[in-house]
Design an enzyme around this catalytic site. Structure first.
Site, PDB file in Angstrom:
ATOM      1  CG  ASP A 146      42.001   3.696 -23.148  1.00  0.00           C
ATOM      2  OD1 ASP A 146      42.478   2.945 -24.011  1.00  0.00           O
ATOM      3  OD2 ASP A 146      42.287   3.615 -21.948  1.00  0.00           O
TER       4      ASP A 146
ATOM      5  CD  GLU B  86      42.196   0.288 -26.331  1.00  0.00           C
ATOM      6  OE1 GLU B  86      43.192   0.716 -25.745  1.00  0.00           O
ATOM      7  OE2 GLU B  86      41.268  -0.327 -25.753  1.00  0.00           O
TER       8      GLU B  86
END
Length: 169
Positions: free
Chosen positions: A65, A132
């Site tokens: 992330d 991401e």
């Protein structure tokens, strides 16, 4: 001088720790201090963490992330005002040219992916790394770089673009 950088969740990205007499940087909440990926000891430790999870535990994949936030400018230069909002505590108040989407993060992701490949060669078991993928604009140049360093880039710009179109309708 406390450097002029804002947390994604508003206000200063710097937190003072009285016991140490020092500030630390956090792109998100104060409870999530950023790691200094420019420090080779930090990088070595993170690679060892991945070796533990893939080698000792047998993890088959991971999702990373917020990878565009992995690196900050070495000098922590003050970020310029963006003129997108007049609220000086809002993340959008600054143009995040020194704390977001710096090119070094691609090489770091590649190092992480190399660890997956190491263990795939050892035991023949396929592993996956999803990251991401986010770029400062909606062009594909920066986004395509993620496809060179990760198995599955999650194109966050696509989601943001859908949300903007939904608001416009």
């Amino acid at each position: 001088h406390v450097f002029f950088q804002l947390s994604v969740f508003r206000f200063s990205a710097w937190k003072y720790v009285e016991e140490r007499g020092q500030f630390y940087y956090h792109a998100f909440t104060p409870e999530q201090p950023d790691l200094n990926y420019r420090n080779p000891l930090v990088v070595a430790e993170m690679l060892n963490v991945l070796r533990f999870w893939f080698g000792e535990i047998g993890l088959s994949g991971l999702r990373m992330d917020a990878v565009p936030f992995m690196f900050e400018d070495e000098a922590f230069l003050d970020e310029p005002v963006s003129n997108k909002t007049s609220d000086p505590d809002d993340y959008g108040y600054l143009d995040h040219i020194y704390t977001w989407n710096l090119p070094e993060h691609y090489a770091m992701i590649q190092q992480f992916n190399d660890i997956l490949s190491e263990y795939e060669l050892i035991d023949g078991f396929d592993r996956v790394m999803m990251v991401e993928a986010l770029s400062s604009d909606f062009t594909t140049a920066d986004l395509m770089k993620y496809y060179n360093v990760a198995d599955f880039p999650f194109n966050f710009n696509f989601v943001l673009h859908l949300n903007e179109n939904a608001k416009a309708e």
